[in-house]
Motif scaffolding. Structure first.
Motif: not given
Length: 402
Positions: A113-121, A93-100
């Motif tokens: 690397g695990y395929g997630a979309t990373v948003v830095l915020e 399944i699709s995955c988005t991660i918001v990270m500091p």
């Protein structure tokens, strides 16, 4: 709705092959250093490098097929991010991660690397969490909370069941606390099975949000300082986790970065284990306070995802704290043989010279002199003290830099 002991058992039964039962290992060296019988619960050996995969996997497995189509989103400083990303890849399944923005580059890279979309915020978890909720509102993605979720809490509680399986007569368990998901789950499991076992939470002195909340009787936020333990840098604990912890926990104690650094260094050198700052706080408290002589204690080593640049600093600072790396500055006459005489005096005590910086040209070095900065390796604090006493007796004027 708060999770129950039955939910912990359900999480255990649905663990499958993806989640490991991590080792619980007796440590002679840390038992000697603390005066307790220390058994290390090695969650840093879990898949993705921390306990967080347990809660993420159970939560995502519990979603309906319709919910899975919308994907998932979360906010995390790193370990929960990797757990959610890995679990999402397993479920396709699709995955988005918001990270500091200040998250460890290694954790950001591993999450991608695990395929997630990373948003830095944001500059910390709480600010990233606000952004994650904004995105979820727009996209309809399912939020996977890092700690304040019944499924997540229940799955973390399986660690408590594993400890009781391997060490039924444990006296005390030391648990890192950020938002409180791990502690809440372990309390549900352990206190239901044996209320006499003490569970002690450990927080960074820079982010004592849960401790402050318990003392005031209501949820409290902290401004937060600076700490290397980014994985437990949470300004405000969860509502569900707080409601469980306030009724069941025996105590919450605090550690500072110096104690964490020393513990990480000892884990590497004496235990051959690489444990991240947030994962080492339980053992750090045991080493610093020695609170439980003769008792069987289990510190949970929560994760092992350490930035390699930080690891280098930990080694250097650990050596310095233990008196095994000493940096001194000496002003010598700028003449042939002066440096050799100094080196001979140092070598006479079997002190190893790691680095020499020789400076004639800086503006604060008097003409006709040379400034020498020496990085020296000793056997320990006693050896370092012998060195300084020897230099004083030889009338060598020096300044200790570290």
């Amino acid at each position: 709705m708060n999770p129950t002991y039955e939910d912990v058992l359900k999480a255990q039964s649905q663990r499958g092959d993806e989640i490991r039962k991590t080792p619980l290992t007796y440590s002679p060296i840390f038992s000697q250093l603390t005066g307790s019988e220390v058994y290390l619960k090695s969650e840093f050996q879990q898949k993705t490098g921390s306990f967080k995969i347990r809660g993420a996997y159970f939560k995502i497995k519990s979603l309906t097929e319709e919910e899975k189509k919308k994907g998932v989103i979360t906010a995390s400083a790193g370990n929960h991010a990797q757990g959610v990303a890995f679990a999402s890849s397993l479920e396709k399944i699709s995955c988005t991660i918001v990270m500091p923005k200040n998250a460890s580059p290694a954790k950001v890279s591993a999450t991608r690397g695990y395929g997630a979309t990373v948003v830095l915020e944001g500059s910390n978890y709480d600010e990233s969490w606000i952004k994650a909720k904004e995105i979820a509102k727009k996209t309809g993605a399912n939020i996977i909370h890092a700690f304040d979720d019944p499924h997540v809490i229940a799955a973390q509680g399986v660690i408590g069941l594993e400890i009781l399986e391997d060490l039924p007569d444990v006296d005390e368990i030391y648990v890192p606390i950020g938002g409180g998901g791990l502690a809440a789950g372990i309390l549900l499991a352990v206190k239901t099975k044996n209320p006499k076992i003490k569970v002690i939470g450990v927080q960074s002195k820079s982010f004592p949000a849960m401790k402050n909340s318990l003392e005031s009787g209501e949820l409290k936020s902290v401004g937060g300082g600076i700490t290397i333990a980014d994985g437990i840098s949470v300004k405000k604990p969860g509502q569900i986790t707080f409601s469980i912890i306030k009724d069941l926990i025996d105590d919450i104690v605090l550690v500072d970065d110096a104690d964490i650094v020393k513990t990480m260094f000892l884990l590497m050198e004496r235990g051959k284990m690489v444990v991240e700052p947030a994962g080492a706080v339980g053992l750090a408290y045991l080493l610093a306070a020695k609170p439980s002589p003769g008792k069987k204690v289990v510190p949970i080593l929560g994760g092992g995802n350490v930035d390699m640049y930080l690891l280098g600093q930990i080694v250097a600072k650990g050596l310095t704290q233990m008196g095994r790396l000493v940096k001194i500055f000496i002003l010598l006459p700028d003449k042939p043989g002066a440096l050799k005489e100094l080196v001979d005096e140092i070598a006479s005590l079997s002190v190893n010279i790691v680095e020499v910086v020789h400076d004639r040209l800086s503006s604060d070095i008097p003409a006709g002199s040379a400034g020498v900065t020496l990085s020296l390796e000793t056997e320990g604090q006693k050896h370092a003290d012998n060195l300084t006493e020897h230099l004083k007796k030889k009338n060598i004027n020096f300044k200790i830099l570290t």
